[in-house]
Motif scaffolding. Structure first.
Motif, PDB file in Angstrom:
ATOM      1  N   VAL A 113      -5.311  -4.365  -9.459  1.00  0.00           N
ATOM      2  CA  VAL A 113      -5.913  -3.075  -9.790  1.00  0.00           C
ATOM      3  C   VAL A 113      -6.010  -2.210  -8.536  1.00  0.00           C
ATOM      4  CG1 VAL A 113      -8.025  -1.948 -10.585  1.00  0.00           C
ATOM      5  CG2 VAL A 113      -7.169  -3.954 -11.786  1.00  0.00           C
ATOM      6  N   MET A 114      -6.388  -2.823  -7.416  1.00  0.00           N
ATOM      7  CA  MET A 114      -6.535  -2.049  -6.176  1.00  0.00           C
ATOM      8  C   MET A 114      -5.184  -1.575  -5.676  1.00  0.00           C
ATOM      9  SD  MET A 114      -8.900  -0.882  -4.354  1.00  0.00           S
ATOM     10  CE  MET A 114      -8.702   0.269  -3.011  1.00  0.00           C
ATOM     11  N   GLN A 115      -4.152  -2.431  -5.763  1.00  0.00           N
ATOM     12  CA  GLN A 115      -2.802  -1.997  -5.377  1.00  0.00           C
ATOM     13  C   GLN A 115      -2.433  -0.727  -6.138  1.00  0.00           C
ATOM     14  OE1 GLN A 115       0.110  -5.083  -6.147  1.00  0.00           O
ATOM     15  NE2 GLN A 115       0.438  -5.371  -3.956  1.00  0.00           N
ATOM     16  N   ASP A 116      -2.710  -0.729  -7.431  1.00  0.00           N
ATOM     17  CA  ASP A 116      -2.335   0.422  -8.250  1.00  0.00           C
ATOM     18  C   ASP A 116      -3.199   1.645  -7.946  1.00  0.00           C
ATOM     19  OD1 ASP A 116      -0.363  -1.100  -9.312  1.00  0.00           O
ATOM     20  OD2 ASP A 116      -1.436  -1.625 -11.135  1.00  0.00           O
ATOM     21  N   TYR A 117      -4.468   1.432  -7.637  1.00  0.00           N
ATOM     22  CA  TYR A 117      -5.316   2.556  -7.196  1.00  0.00           C
ATOM     23  C   TYR A 117      -4.722   3.184  -5.933  1.00  0.00           C
ATOM     24  CZ  TYR A 117      -9.543   1.699 -10.079  1.00  0.00           C
ATOM     25  OH  TYR A 117     -10.447   1.576 -11.084  1.00  0.00           O
ATOM     26  N   LEU A 118      -4.275   2.331  -5.011  1.00  0.00           N
ATOM     27  CA  LEU A 118      -3.766   2.836  -3.731  1.00  0.00           C
ATOM     28  C   LEU A 118      -2.466   3.599  -3.925  1.00  0.00           C
ATOM     29  CD1 LEU A 118      -4.599  -0.205  -1.424  1.00  0.00           C
ATOM     30  CD2 LEU A 118      -5.742   2.018  -1.485  1.00  0.00           C
ATOM     31  N   THR A 119      -1.670   3.168  -4.908  1.00  0.00           N
ATOM     32  CA  THR A 119      -0.443   3.901  -5.214  1.00  0.00           C
ATOM     33  C   THR A 119      -0.789   5.282  -5.769  1.00  0.00           C
ATOM     34  OG1 THR A 119       0.644   1.833  -5.752  1.00  0.00           O
ATOM     35  CG2 THR A 119       1.656   3.836  -6.611  1.00  0.00           C
ATOM     36  N   ARG A 120      -1.832   5.303  -6.581  1.00  0.00           N
ATOM     37  CA  ARG A 120      -2.140   6.498  -7.350  1.00  0.00           C
ATOM     38  C   ARG A 120      -2.936   7.520  -6.551  1.00  0.00           C
ATOM     39  NH1 ARG A 120      -5.749   5.211 -12.431  1.00  0.00           N
ATOM     40  NH2 ARG A 120      -6.414   7.318 -12.916  1.00  0.00           N
ATOM     41  N   PHE A 121      -3.858   7.060  -5.722  1.00  0.00           N
ATOM     42  CA  PHE A 121      -4.739   7.987  -5.005  1.00  0.00           C
ATOM     43  C   PHE A 121      -4.440   7.954  -3.508  1.00  0.00           C
ATOM     44  CE2 PHE A 121      -7.323   6.340  -8.633  1.00  0.00           C
ATOM     45  CZ  PHE A 121      -7.236   7.490  -9.406  1.00  0.00           C
ATOM     46  N   LYS A 122      -4.136   9.151  -2.972  1.00  0.00           N
ATOM     47  CA  LYS A 122      -3.747   9.208  -1.570  1.00  0.00           C
ATOM     48  C   LYS A 122      -4.961   9.174  -0.638  1.00  0.00           C
ATOM     49  CE  LYS A 122       0.363   9.220  -2.803  1.00  0.00           C
ATOM     50  NZ  LYS A 122       0.467   7.828  -3.307  1.00  0.00           N
ATOM     51  N   GLN A 123      -6.122   9.569  -1.168  1.00  0.00           N
ATOM     52  CA  GLN A 123      -7.325   9.583  -0.319  1.00  0.00           C
ATOM     53  C   GLN A 123      -8.460   8.882  -1.050  1.00  0.00           C
ATOM     54  OE1 GLN A 123      -7.944  10.787   2.890  1.00  0.00           O
ATOM     55  NE2 GLN A 123     -10.011   9.962   2.629  1.00  0.00           N
ATOM     56  N   VAL A 124      -8.813   7.699  -0.566  1.00  0.00           N
ATOM     57  CA  VAL A 124      -9.945   6.958  -1.112  1.00  0.00           C
ATOM     58  C   VAL A 124     -10.897   6.694   0.045  1.00  0.00           C
ATOM     59  CG1 VAL A 124     -10.690   4.832  -2.234  1.00  0.00           C
ATOM     60  CG2 VAL A 124      -8.491   5.847  -2.848  1.00  0.00           C
ATOM     61  N   ASP A 125     -12.174   7.083  -0.125  1.00  0.00           N
ATOM     62  CA  ASP A 125     -13.104   6.890   0.983  1.00  0.00           C
ATOM     63  C   ASP A 125     -13.876   5.587   0.897  1.00  0.00           C
ATOM     64  OD1 ASP A 125     -12.867   9.505   2.479  1.00  0.00           O
ATOM     65  OD2 ASP A 125     -13.176  10.197   0.426  1.00  0.00           O
ATOM     66  N   PRO A 179       3.881  10.343 -11.583  1.00  0.00           N
ATOM     67  CA  PRO A 179       5.077  10.400 -10.731  1.00  0.00           C
ATOM     68  C   PRO A 179       5.125   9.259  -9.711  1.00  0.00           C
ATOM     69  CG  PRO A 179       3.610  12.292 -10.361  1.00  0.00           C
ATOM     70  CD  PRO A 179       3.074  11.550 -11.522  1.00  0.00           C
ATOM     71  N   ASP A 180       3.959   8.701  -9.363  1.00  0.00           N
ATOM     72  CA  ASP A 180       3.954   7.610  -8.392  1.00  0.00           C
ATOM     73  C   ASP A 180       4.565   6.329  -8.950  1.00  0.00           C
ATOM     74  OD1 ASP A 180       2.750   8.953  -6.272  1.00  0.00           O
ATOM     75  OD2 ASP A 180       0.799   8.785  -7.262  1.00  0.00           O
ATOM     76  N   PHE A 181       4.693   6.295 -10.287  1.00  0.00           N
ATOM     77  CA  PHE A 181       5.234   5.091 -10.908  1.00  0.00           C
ATOM     78  C   PHE A 181       6.633   4.785 -10.380  1.00  0.00           C
ATOM     79  CE2 PHE A 181       7.873   3.125 -14.168  1.00  0.00           C
ATOM     80  CZ  PHE A 181       7.158   1.970 -14.426  1.00  0.00           C
ATOM     81  N   ALA A 182       7.442   5.831 -10.186  1.00  0.00           N
ATOM     82  CA  ALA A 182       8.850   5.627  -9.841  1.00  0.00           C
ATOM     83  C   ALA A 182       9.079   5.410  -8.342  1.00  0.00           C
ATOM     84  CB  ALA A 182       9.663   6.807 -10.326  1.00  0.00           C
ATOM     85  N   THR A 183       8.006   5.307  -7.552  1.00  0.00           N
ATOM     86  CA  THR A 183       8.216   5.119  -6.121  1.00  0.00           C
ATOM     87  C   THR A 183       8.679   3.702  -5.832  1.00  0.00           C
ATOM     88  OG1 THR A 183       5.913   4.521  -5.819  1.00  0.00           O
ATOM     89  CG2 THR A 183       6.492   6.827  -5.459  1.00  0.00           C
ATOM     90  N   LEU A 184       9.373   3.536  -4.713  1.00  0.00           N
ATOM     91  CA  LEU A 184       9.889   2.221  -4.334  1.00  0.00           C
ATOM     92  C   LEU A 184       8.730   1.254  -4.098  1.00  0.00           C
ATOM     93  CD1 LEU A 184      12.587   0.783  -3.704  1.00  0.00           C
ATOM     94  CD2 LEU A 184      12.091   1.237  -1.288  1.00  0.00           C
ATOM     95  N   ASP A 185       7.680   1.750  -3.426  1.00  0.00           N
ATOM     96  CA  ASP A 185       6.537   0.886  -3.143  1.00  0.00           C
ATOM     97  C   ASP A 185       5.948   0.299  -4.414  1.00  0.00           C
ATOM     98  OD1 ASP A 185       6.644   1.086  -0.462  1.00  0.00           O
ATOM     99  OD2 ASP A 185       5.073   2.609  -0.264  1.00  0.00           O
ATOM    100  N   ASN A 186       5.792   1.161  -5.417  1.00  0.00           N
ATOM    101  CA  ASN A 186       5.207   0.687  -6.668  1.00  0.00           C
ATOM    102  C   ASN A 186       6.108  -0.332  -7.348  1.00  0.00           C
ATOM    103  OD1 ASN A 186       3.109   0.785  -8.730  1.00  0.00           O
ATOM    104  ND2 ASN A 186       4.695   1.712 -10.006  1.00  0.00           N
ATOM    105  N   MET A 187       7.423  -0.064  -7.334  1.00  0.00           N
ATOM    106  CA  MET A 187       8.338  -1.003  -7.977  1.00  0.00           C
ATOM    107  C   MET A 187       8.289  -2.361  -7.287  1.00  0.00           C
ATOM    108  SD  MET A 187      11.618   1.033  -9.385  1.00  0.00           S
ATOM    109  CE  MET A 187      12.096   2.002  -8.004  1.00  0.00           C
ATOM    110  N   MET A 188       8.195  -2.329  -5.952  1.00  0.00           N
ATOM    111  CA  MET A 188       8.129  -3.591  -5.221  1.00  0.00           C
ATOM    112  C   MET A 188       6.814  -4.320  -5.511  1.00  0.00           C
ATOM    113  SD  MET A 188      10.845  -4.295  -3.925  1.00  0.00           S
ATOM    114  CE  MET A 188      12.378  -3.399  -4.029  1.00  0.00           C
ATOM    115  N   ASN A 189       5.717  -3.568  -5.606  1.00  0.00           N
ATOM    116  CA  ASN A 189       4.431  -4.182  -5.970  1.00  0.00           C
ATOM    117  C   ASN A 189       4.551  -4.912  -7.306  1.00  0.00           C
ATOM    118  OD1 ASN A 189       2.967  -3.400  -3.779  1.00  0.00           O
ATOM    119  ND2 ASN A 189       1.965  -1.659  -4.762  1.00  0.00           N
ATOM    120  N   VAL A 190       5.138  -4.214  -8.273  1.00  0.00           N
ATOM    121  CA  VAL A 190       5.231  -4.789  -9.614  1.00  0.00           C
ATOM    122  C   VAL A 190       6.115  -6.027  -9.604  1.00  0.00           C
ATOM    123  CG1 VAL A 190       6.063  -4.398 -11.953  1.00  0.00           C
ATOM    124  CG2 VAL A 190       4.766  -2.624 -10.798  1.00  0.00           C
TER     125      VAL A 190
END
Lengths: 320, 312
Positions: free
Chosen positions: A206-218, B19-30
């Motif tokens: 869940v945290m990995q995905d939060y970090l992907t989604r949000f560029k600024q988390v305090d 849009p972040d779904f299609a990033t390389l980082d996300n694909m590698m995470n998955v």
């Protein structure tokens, strides 16, 4: 037997039995049954540890006292255990942490009707009439203190993500109190709240995905110390430096140790120590040996753990 | 083609929602997080194609992880402790041996003991997890800090931009394809699954082949665990809970019939990725209530299985 079904007769019979039992146990030996969940999570491991600790200390202090600790993995198993405790071990008091509230209410009620004094710990029953006393941690404070701390730490401004536990009333109470408090800081935004299931692996994802989604988390509120571990690993992996604080919850020894050692991300925690199992057994034993009752409700307060007071909450021997 | 189509559709939906779904980082995470379940599911494909089942893989992974950590921590203490790399290698070997032994015991009980695989592995599901809970005293078993530093890269390091667990996953999957489709053993597994009696008349050594499928799965579980331990450096009684269902779901979503007989390893791989992608998309969006996550996952699984019907 037919006449016994009449409510008034039933009530009278119960009262007689209850009074008889009270007097007998007040003067005589006392056996206390303790029914707790199996140690399948750090937190329940702590419960089992503190129950056994109470058995050791109390039996050493009172030669007239016997404590029997039973652990169960499923609600039916626990119901069978408390039946055995009453019928076979002839307990005078039961201290129970129900595996779940609804399914244990009937079995516990029957135990109480047989004149056994019942103290319920942590997870309440659906019908409070089935218990004599209730001892629990403060779930609302668990959420409120975390929010208060984060609000101050961020100076009332910033982005927070939340990891919840499992969908249960305990989790709802905590999260609602958190949201209520954090609303007072208008500059703070809760970006999202998802379930991490009180599990390290799930929290990591869940945290990995939060970090992907949000560029600024305090800051992150991972409402459990186990989940906070997964969160920290995900932050470490993503090499993110925007996060200033990870607040867990529960007062697990590894989290308290981090606070004592001056960790960069973990500086505070909210106590919800399984030690209240120890307190509940001790209070019940002491009161029953004197033939007294406990207050109907005892709430063990949740406390904010910081570097200043961490030592008091560090129990290196406990598994949690 | 069902699972591939479903995966493509899901990816398009994911990209549209975030849009972040299609990033390389996300694909590698998955892909990295899929590696554990994916590797186990490749082994599970063999067991299911042969007409068996293994419910214990999650508990087995947890017990192997716990045993590895205990053994490695033990080796690291004492005056003559070997270097951290040696200790990690010893841990890896231990894991593989444990996996092979557990799998062989399953196979032996099922073939020579003539007990239903469902019952054997339901029994060991409880045994493995109870042993781990006992080892860990109900709390967490945590790898020694220095060892964790040495071992960590096995999960976190990338080679040519692709994380190591993904490489291992690809390797295991490729081996699975070759073994199932290009070897006599693979043919025998399929023959037993479609009709055990006929396979016996065809002079296939049914018991030995079956035992080997469970052993193979045990080794796959061990490989997955070897990749899992460096992620958090710990094992707890909740480690690996419900992995068995995820692995079985990946196999079935991938087009292998639970009745056995025919199966496709590549389908399993796509199935495993599909299951991870659903979770990932749900985490990257907040359109529906968090309470309904499991419902969405269930719906997609049933929908994909519906696309598979008729293939049995």
């Amino acid at each position: 037997m037919r006449s016994l079904k009449h409510p008034v007769i039933k009530l009278a019979a119960t009262t007689v039995i209850a009074l008889g039992a009270t007097q007998a146990y007040a003067a005589d030996r006392l056996t206390i049954g303790v029914a707790v969940p199996t140690a399948t999570h750090g937190y329940t491991a702590g419960i089992v540890y503190w129950a056994n600790q109470a058995k050791k200390d109390l039996e050493a202090a009172n030669p007239n006292l016997k404590v029997i600790v039973k652990t169960a993995g499923t609600p039916p198993e626990q119901a069978n255990q408390i039946q055995d405790l009453v019928d076979v071990n002839k307990i005078g008091a039961l201290v129970i942490l129900p595996l779940d509230s609804a399914s244990q209410t009937q079995p516990v009620n029957q135990v109480k009707n047989k004149g056994v004094y019942v103290t319920v710990v942590d997870r309440g029953l659906t019908n409070p009439a089935a218990q004599n006393a209730y001892v629990a941690g403060d779930n609302a404070a668990f959420g409120r203190l975390a929010a208060e701390y984060m609000g101050k730490r961020l100076n009332g401004k910033g982005n927070i993500v939340v990891l919840r536990g499992l969908p249960t009333t305990v989790d709802n109470d905590r999260v609602n109190a958190f949201n209520e408090e954090i609303k007072k800081y208008s500059g703070i935004k809760v970006l999202d709240a998802k379930y991490g299931n009180w599990n390290r692996d799930d929290a990591f994802k869940v945290m990995q995905d939060y970090l992907t989604r949000f560029k600024q988390v305090d800051a992150v509120w991972a409402a459990d110390d186990d989940m906070a571990i997964g969160v920290q690993k995900a932050i470490e992996q993503a090499k993110r430096t925007d996060i200033k604080e990870v607040v867990g919850g529960g007062g697990a020894k590894f989290a308290v140790k981090k606070i004592m050692d001056g960790d960069k991300l973990v500086r505070a925690d909210v106590s919800y120590s399984p030690r209240f199992m120890y307190d509940a057994i001790k209070m019940t034993a002491e009161a029953r040996l004197k033939g007294q009752a406990l207050p109907a409700k005892t709430i063990v307060p949740s406390v904010l753990i910081t570097k200043e007071n961490a030592k008091q909450f560090y129990f290196p021997e406990s598994p949690y | 083609m069902g699972p591939v189509v479903a995966l493509i559709l899901l990816c398009i939906a994911g990209g549209l929602m975030n849009p972040d779904f299609a990033t390389l980082d996300n694909m590698m995470n998955v892909l990295t997080r899929t590696a554990f379940i994916g590797i186990i599911a490749v082994g599970m494909t063999f067991v299911i194609v042969s007409g068996g089942i293994d419910l214990s893989v999650g508990s087995m992974a947890a017990l192997i992880a716990g045993s590895m950590i205990v053994a490695m921590n033990f080796l690291a203490t004492g005056a003559h402790a070997p270097g951290p790399v040696t200790i990690v290698l010893a841990g890896v070997v231990l894991a593989l041996v444990f996996g092979a032994v557990f799998g062989a015991v399953h196979g032996f009980l099922i073939t020579h003991g003539k007990i239903e695989p469902f019952i054997v592995t339901l029994g060991t599901l409880g045994i493995f997890r109870a042993l781990l809970t006992w080892l860990s005293d109900g709390g967490a078993l945590t790898l020694d800090f220095n060892l964790a530093e040495t071992y960590g890269p096995v999960y976190y390091q990338s080679v040519l931009g692709v994380p190591i667990p993904v490489w291992v996953f690809a390797l295991v999957a490729a081996s699975g394809v070759v073994i199932l489709n290009r070897t006599a053993f693979g043919q025998h597994v399929q023959a037993i699954g479609s009709n055990e009696q006929v396979a016996r008349y065809a002079a296939i050594r049914v018991d030995r082949v079956k035992l080997l499928t469970y052993l193979l799965l045990g080794v796959c579980v061990a490989i997955a665990t070897v990749l899992y331990v460096p992620r958090l450096g710990s094992a707890t009684p909740t480690t690996g809970i419900l992995w068995e269902l995820e692995a079985i779901a990946a196999v079935v979503v991938g087009g292998t019939s639970l009745k056995g007989g025919a199966g496709r390893v590549l389908g399993t791989v796509v199935g495993a990725i599909l299951l991870s992608v659903i979770g990932n998309i749900l985490n990257l969006t907040s359109i529906i209530s968090v309470h309904l996550n499991a419902a969405v996952q269930g719906l997609v699984i049933i929908a994909v299985a519906y696309l598979q019907r008729g293939r049995r």
